[in-house]
Motif scaffolding. Structure first.
Motif, PDB file in Angstrom:
ATOM      1  N   TRP A  83       6.134  75.845  39.272  1.00  0.00           N
ATOM      2  CA  TRP A  83       7.219  74.743  39.087  1.00  0.00           C
ATOM      3  C   TRP A  83       6.673  73.952  37.831  1.00  0.00           C
ATOM      4  O   TRP A  83       7.507  73.553  37.026  1.00  0.00           O
ATOM      5  N   THR A  84       5.619  73.731  37.416  1.00  0.00           N
ATOM      6  CA  THR A  84       5.070  73.096  36.693  1.00  0.00           C
ATOM      7  C   THR A  84       5.261  73.633  35.114  1.00  0.00           C
ATOM      8  O   THR A  84       6.003  73.067  34.116  1.00  0.00           O
ATOM      9  N   ALA A 127       7.741  65.251  39.584  1.00  0.00           N
ATOM     10  CA  ALA A 127       6.442  65.815  39.684  1.00  0.00           C
ATOM     11  C   ALA A 127       5.545  65.073  40.915  1.00  0.00           C
ATOM     12  O   ALA A 127       4.668  65.696  41.284  1.00  0.00           O
ATOM     13  N   LYS A 128       6.055  63.821  41.226  1.00  0.00           N
ATOM     14  CA  LYS A 128       5.361  63.220  42.142  1.00  0.00           C
ATOM     15  C   LYS A 128       5.634  63.620  43.622  1.00  0.00           C
ATOM     16  O   LYS A 128       5.167  63.116  44.398  1.00  0.00           O
ATOM     17  N   ARG A 136      10.288  70.479  46.065  1.00  0.00           N
ATOM     18  CA  ARG A 136      10.681  70.845  44.616  1.00  0.00           C
ATOM     19  C   ARG A 136      10.619  72.240  44.872  1.00  0.00           C
ATOM     20  O   ARG A 136      11.745  73.053  43.989  1.00  0.00           O
ATOM     21  N   ASN A 159       9.270  73.420  34.772  1.00  0.00           N
ATOM     22  CA  ASN A 159      10.048  72.265  34.964  1.00  0.00           C
ATOM     23  C   ASN A 159       9.426  70.804  34.335  1.00  0.00           C
ATOM     24  O   ASN A 159       9.847  69.902  34.090  1.00  0.00           O
ATOM     25  N   ASN A 160       8.007  71.107  34.205  1.00  0.00           N
ATOM     26  CA  ASN A 160       7.088  69.878  33.461  1.00  0.00           C
ATOM     27  C   ASN A 160       6.169  70.101  32.544  1.00  0.00           C
ATOM     28  O   ASN A 160       5.060  69.717  32.682  1.00  0.00           O
ATOM     29  N   GLU A 205       2.911  75.113  42.635  1.00  0.00           N
ATOM     30  CA  GLU A 205       2.706  73.927  41.984  1.00  0.00           C
ATOM     31  C   GLU A 205       2.599  74.293  40.273  1.00  0.00           C
ATOM     32  O   GLU A 205       3.291  73.818  39.466  1.00  0.00           O
ATOM     33  N   ASN A 260       5.452  69.346  29.795  1.00  0.00           N
ATOM     34  CA  ASN A 260       4.714  67.925  29.067  1.00  0.00           C
ATOM     35  C   ASN A 260       4.211  66.891  30.057  1.00  0.00           C
ATOM     36  O   ASN A 260       3.915  65.949  29.559  1.00  0.00           O
ATOM     37  N   LEU A 261       4.219  67.377  31.389  1.00  0.00           N
ATOM     38  CA  LEU A 261       3.960  66.562  32.359  1.00  0.00           C
ATOM     39  C   LEU A 261       4.340  65.081  32.433  1.00  0.00           C
ATOM     40  O   LEU A 261       3.785  64.207  32.961  1.00  0.00           O
ATOM     41  N   ASP A 262       5.847  65.133  32.379  1.00  0.00           N
ATOM     42  CA  ASP A 262       6.287  63.650  32.570  1.00  0.00           C
ATOM     43  C   ASP A 262       7.875  63.839  33.190  1.00  0.00           C
ATOM     44  O   ASP A 262       8.654  63.009  33.226  1.00  0.00           O
ATOM     45  N   ASN A 263       7.876  65.103  34.210  1.00  0.00           N
ATOM     46  CA  ASN A 263       8.811  65.087  34.683  1.00  0.00           C
ATOM     47  C   ASN A 263       8.934  63.941  35.993  1.00  0.00           C
ATOM     48  O   ASN A 263       7.855  63.940  36.965  1.00  0.00           O
TER      49      ASN A 263
END
Length: 107
Positions: A82-83, A95-96, A102, A86-87, A79, A89-92
């Motif tokens: 991956w964050t 992500a959910k 993923r 790929n994420n 996790e 800015n925490l807006d991918n």
């Protein structure tokens, strides 16, 4: 006898040997077990559906490998990595999705 792309023969376990393995590997009782020869590797029968895909897996230069000891936070590490990739800015929108959707996981 079934063969894989790697040239291994797939031998279904039967009789006494299957009973012995099912006693120790209770999670695979309903799936059956197979042995890959040569090497005598033991797998649940369902592994044969993926064996050729794993053998033919193409590594890309930008792949990242997460290698951890069992039971020491592998999922949490997946996790985090991956964050970071790929994420940030925490807006991918992905992500959910569950982490196992993923991040491919080969054991």
């Amino acid at each position: 006898m079934e063969k894989t792309c790697s040239g291994h023969e797939v031998v279904p376990l039967e009789g006494e040997e299957l009973a012995r393995q099912e006693k120790d590997f209770t999670g695979y009782v309903d799936l059956g077990m197979v042995r890959f020869q040569p090497g005598r590797w033991l797998f649940p029968s369902s592994f044969t559906r993926f064996a050729d895909k794993i053998y033919n897996f193409k590594v890309k230069p930008n792949d990242v490998y997460i290698v951890t000891w069992p039971k020491c936070g592998t999922t949490w590490t997946q996790e985090i990595v991956w964050t970071m990739r790929n994420n940030p800015n925490l807006d991918n929108p992905l992500a959910k999705a569950p982490v196992n959707a993923r991040v491919p996981f080969l054991e």
